[in-house]
Design an enzyme around this catalytic site. Structure first.
Site, PDB file in Angstrom:
ATOM      1  N   SER A 295       0.868  -1.179   0.000  1.00  0.00           N
ATOM      2  CA  SER A 295       0.000   0.000   0.000  1.00  0.00           C
ATOM      3  C   SER A 295       0.901   1.223   0.000  1.00  0.00           C
ATOM      4  CB  SER A 295      -0.875  -0.046   1.258  1.00  0.00           C
ATOM      5  OG  SER A 295      -1.880   0.924   1.182  1.00  0.00           O
TER       6      SER A 295
ATOM      7  N   CYS B  18      -3.480  -8.923 -14.738  1.00  0.00           N
ATOM      8  CA  CYS B  18      -3.792  -9.721 -15.940  1.00  0.00           C
ATOM      9  C   CYS B  18      -5.236 -10.206 -15.913  1.00  0.00           C
ATOM     10  CB  CYS B  18      -2.824 -10.891 -16.084  1.00  0.00           C
ATOM     11  SG  CYS B  18      -2.669 -11.895 -14.598  1.00  0.00           S
TER      12      CYS B  18
ATOM     13  N   ARG C 168       0.308  -3.901  -6.995  1.00  0.00           N
ATOM     14  CA  ARG C 168      -0.993  -4.450  -6.601  1.00  0.00           C
ATOM     15  C   ARG C 168      -2.068  -3.616  -7.285  1.00  0.00           C
ATOM     16  NH1 ARG C 168      -4.697  -7.349  -5.477  1.00  0.00           N
ATOM     17  NH2 ARG C 168      -5.602  -7.762  -3.439  1.00  0.00           N
TER      18      ARG C 168
ATOM     19  N   CYS D  44      -0.587  -9.273  -8.275  1.00  0.00           N
ATOM     20  CA  CYS D  44      -1.230  -7.956  -8.351  1.00  0.00           C
ATOM     21  C   CYS D  44      -2.632  -8.038  -8.949  1.00  0.00           C
ATOM     22  CB  CYS D  44      -0.357  -6.980  -9.144  1.00  0.00           C
ATOM     23  SG  CYS D  44      -0.377  -7.257 -10.921  1.00  0.00           S
TER      24      CYS D  44
ATOM     25  N   CYS E  11       5.203 -14.166 -10.346  1.00  0.00           N
ATOM     26  CA  CYS E  11       3.958 -13.419 -10.134  1.00  0.00           C
ATOM     27  C   CYS E  11       3.902 -12.790  -8.733  1.00  0.00           C
ATOM     28  CB  CYS E  11       2.771 -14.356 -10.336  1.00  0.00           C
ATOM     29  SG  CYS E  11       1.199 -13.618  -9.921  1.00  0.00           S
TER      30      CYS E  11
ATOM     31  N   CYS F 167       1.987  -6.576 -17.191  1.00  0.00           N
ATOM     32  CA  CYS F 167       2.390  -7.369 -16.019  1.00  0.00           C
ATOM     33  C   CYS F 167       3.638  -6.726 -15.408  1.00  0.00           C
ATOM     34  CB  CYS F 167       2.696  -8.805 -16.406  1.00  0.00           C
ATOM     35  SG  CYS F 167       3.443  -9.697 -15.024  1.00  0.00           S
TER      36      CYS F 167
ATOM     37  N   THR G  19      -7.733   1.962   3.180  1.00  0.00           N
ATOM     38  CA  THR G  19      -7.526   1.200   4.419  1.00  0.00           C
ATOM     39  C   THR G  19      -8.615   1.503   5.437  1.00  0.00           C
ATOM     40  OG1 THR G  19      -5.165   1.171   4.006  1.00  0.00           O
ATOM     41  CG2 THR G  19      -5.860   0.689   6.243  1.00  0.00           C
TER      42      THR G  19
END
Ligand SMILES: Cc1cc2nc3c(=O)[nH]c(=O)nc-3n(C[C@H](O)[C@H](O)[C@H](O)COP(=O)(O)OP(=O)(O)OC[C@H]3O[C@@H](n4cnc5c(N)ncnc54)[C@H](O)[C@@H]3O)c2cc1C
Ligand code: SF4
Length: 541
Positions: free
Chosen positions: A54, A516, A299, A513, A510, A487, A335
């Site tokens: 974050s 894709c 993310r 996130c 990977c 990506c 959040t």
């Protein structure tokens, strides 16, 4: 092989801020009523916080409500925001803009959300909540009436060929009276639930962004603790939504990141390269020169806001936090909203458990409607869709919404589906991104290394394709294989084999996130959970 079964009153999928807040609020309610409630959280990261990425500026409103004495309890929430700057970048200049009210951070804190989650997990454990990190919820379990009765964790030790290896261990069935899905943005099980229970019927499509972030240790002489900077403009073109953040935290560290709306049209855009290029801007570069990059990750974030929040409950469970999409986009904060939705859901679930007539925590929707969370999201609901026609029209529409109508107008703007916005490669000019200089800008693979990502290699690929021919026949032919660029971890590569183009999926890179799963133009890619514990190992992101 038979799967072991464990039973709980409440099961929570995901130990992010929403999952942990729901568990804590439920335990508090049970304590108050002198009842015992068995609560369990499963988390796919190897430890709590390992998959959390974050900004992060924390608006402490929900934390104040959840654990009012968080300061005395030693929450890792220490760096108060000391200054806010909002600027517009051109390729060579930077112009200060008035900071919109939603981006004022007085009374907010710069934190590591991963560390806050680790601390919340400690508070949860003190309330006898069981947390199982390293277990991915891979399958939803339904009872005979079609209600959700829990989840099954994925089998461990299945080889690339789908056959059990010597290390095979079957998954575990975790069943509960209520299951809360707190998977964060684009949860893989939440996606299935939305389809199964038609939770999105009559709701605007969810729209997303990809957020990339790095953590740096910089020259102490340049560090200004508590300083917050945001920018819009360069390097993005005026049709692409997004901007940067730079937050100065403790220990001479700086959190720098870039968010790009996934409704971008030009298939040649590489969000990773845009982020790297941003750091080379003449007004940004000096901050990082001589510094050291410590961590990297990415993310997706949910940007749809109020009009994209689906029906929240279904028989046997509900969606909370970013799984449902509670993020406040103009504030770039999800959040406190994730935590508040979780607390409201916990109260509704607790009520539901007290009676036997219904297994749906239906009062959650009403509690949301009557909360400050609804008011907050309602006020800003038209700001993000206002940017669909480009930056300048978006800024004008945002100014009208912020200073004149203040969200009180009767009109609610629509969203569009991100994957349908991608244009054909032949209609756009390829972008010539500069080569990384190794000082402030870097390549993808050295970046992924810093995310600590690890997956057991001998397991089925968790980036599944509905149709194996689509990557070449459609994605490469029409869009120049955009997955190679969107990506952020270099998972997708077009390679040549026997004079034929093929898509190679480097699944072990990977970072979870979910981009894709969102942006693939024909929705051919379906992200499913890999073996529990696999994925990034973020330290304090
Ligand atoms: C780059 C970036 C910057 C941001 N900046 C800010 C900011 O400054 N301030 C702010 O308030 N918000 C910010 N946000 C948004 C904020 O981080 C999110 O809104 C918030 O983390 C949502 O919390 P959550 O609990 O819903 O989901 P998450 O934080 O995503 O947590 C979900 C958890 O569930 C786990 N999980 C998922 N699926 C499964 C499964 N099937 N089985 C087991 N476990 C699973 C994940 O591993 C994860 O630990 C930012 C987001 C990004 C990406
Ligand atoms: S494969 Fe998909 S989920 Fe994984 S890092 Fe790449 S875009 Fe993200």
């Amino acid at each position: 092989m038979e799967r072991e079964t464990m039973e709980f009153d409440v099961l929570i999928v995901g130990a992010g801020p929403s999952g942990l807040s729901a568990a804590i609020r439920l335990a508090q309610l049970a304590q108050k009523q002198e009842e015992t409630l068995s609560i369990c959280i499963v988390e796919k990261g190897a430890e709590v916080g390992a998959h959390i990425l974050s900004g992060a500026i924390l608006e402490p409103r929900s934390l104040d409500e959840l654990l009012p004495d968080w300061k005395q309890l030693g929450a890792p929430v220490e760096t108060e925001v000391s200054s806010d700057r909002f600027q517009f970048l051109t390729s060579s200049g930077a112009f200060k803009l008035p900071t919109p009210p939603s981006m004022h951070n007085d009374g907010n804190y710069i934190i590591s959300l991963g560390n806050l989650c680790r601390w919340l997990a400690e508070q949860a454990e003190q309330l006898e909540i069981e947390i199982f990190p390293g277990f991915a919820a891979a399958e939803i379990l339904y009872d005979d009436s079609g209600a959700v009765r829990g989840i099954a964790t994925g089998d461990m030790g299945v080889g690339t060929d789908g056959e059990p290896t010597d290390n095979f261990e079957p998954g575990v069935e975790l069943v509960a009276r209520q299951t809360l899905f707190a998977e964060g943005c684009r949860g893989s099980l939440s996606k299935q639930l939305m389809q199964k229970f038609n939770l999105r019927d009559g709701i605007e499509p969810q729209t997303y962004g990809i957020g990339l972030k790095e953590l740096w240790e910089i020259d102490p002489a340049k560090h200004q603790i508590g300083k917050v900077e945001h920018s819009i403009g360069w390097p993005l073109d005026n049709q692409t939504y997004g901007g940067s953040f730079i937050y100065h935290i403790e220990n001479n560290q700086v959190s720098v990141g870039f968010v790009i709306g996934l409704d971008y049209q030009n298939p040649h855009i590489s969000p990773f390269e845009e982020f790297q290029r941003f750091k080379t801007h003449p007004s940004i570069r000096p901050l990082f020169e001589g510094g050291k990059r410590i961590s990297y990750g990415a993310r997706a974030i949910s940007e749809g806001g109020l009009q994209s929040i689906p029906k929240l409950t279904f028989p046997g469970g509900c969606l909370i936090g970013d799984s449902a999409g509670f993020l406040n986009v103009p504030k770039i904060k999800g959040t406190h909203t994730a935590m508040k939705s979780a607390m409201l859901a916990a109260e509704a679930v607790f009520e539901c458990l007290q009676q036997t007539e219904s297994n749906e925590a239906s009062s959650y929707a009403e509690k949301f409607r009557n909360s400050w969370l609804w008011d907050e999201l309602n006020l800003v609901r038209n700001i993000r869709p206002g940017f669909q026609k480009g930056l300048w029209r978006g800024l004008i529409s945002a100014a009208i919404e912020t200073y004149f109508t203040k969200g009180k107008g009767s009109k609610t703007l629509n969203h569009h589906e991100d994957h349908l916005q991608l244009g054909k490669a032949s209609d756009f000019k390829p972008i010539d991104y500069p080569k990384p200089d190794g000082e402030v800008s870097f390549d993808r693979l050295s970046s992924v290394f810093l995310s600590g990502t690890f997956h057991e290699e001998n397991q089925p690929v968790h980036l599944t394709l509905k149709d194996d021919t689509v990557p070449i026949k459609i994605n490469l032919a029409d869009y120049d294989a955009p997955e190679q660029r969107y990506c952020p971890a270099g998972v997708y590569e077009i390679i040549q084999q026997d004079e034929e183009s093929m898509l190679q999926i480097n699944a072990q890179n990977c970072v979870h996130c979910k981009t894709c799963d969102i942006k693939d133009p024909t929705q051919n890619i379906n992200w499913v959970t890999p073996e529990g514990g696999g994925g990034p190992n973020y330290p304090n992101m």
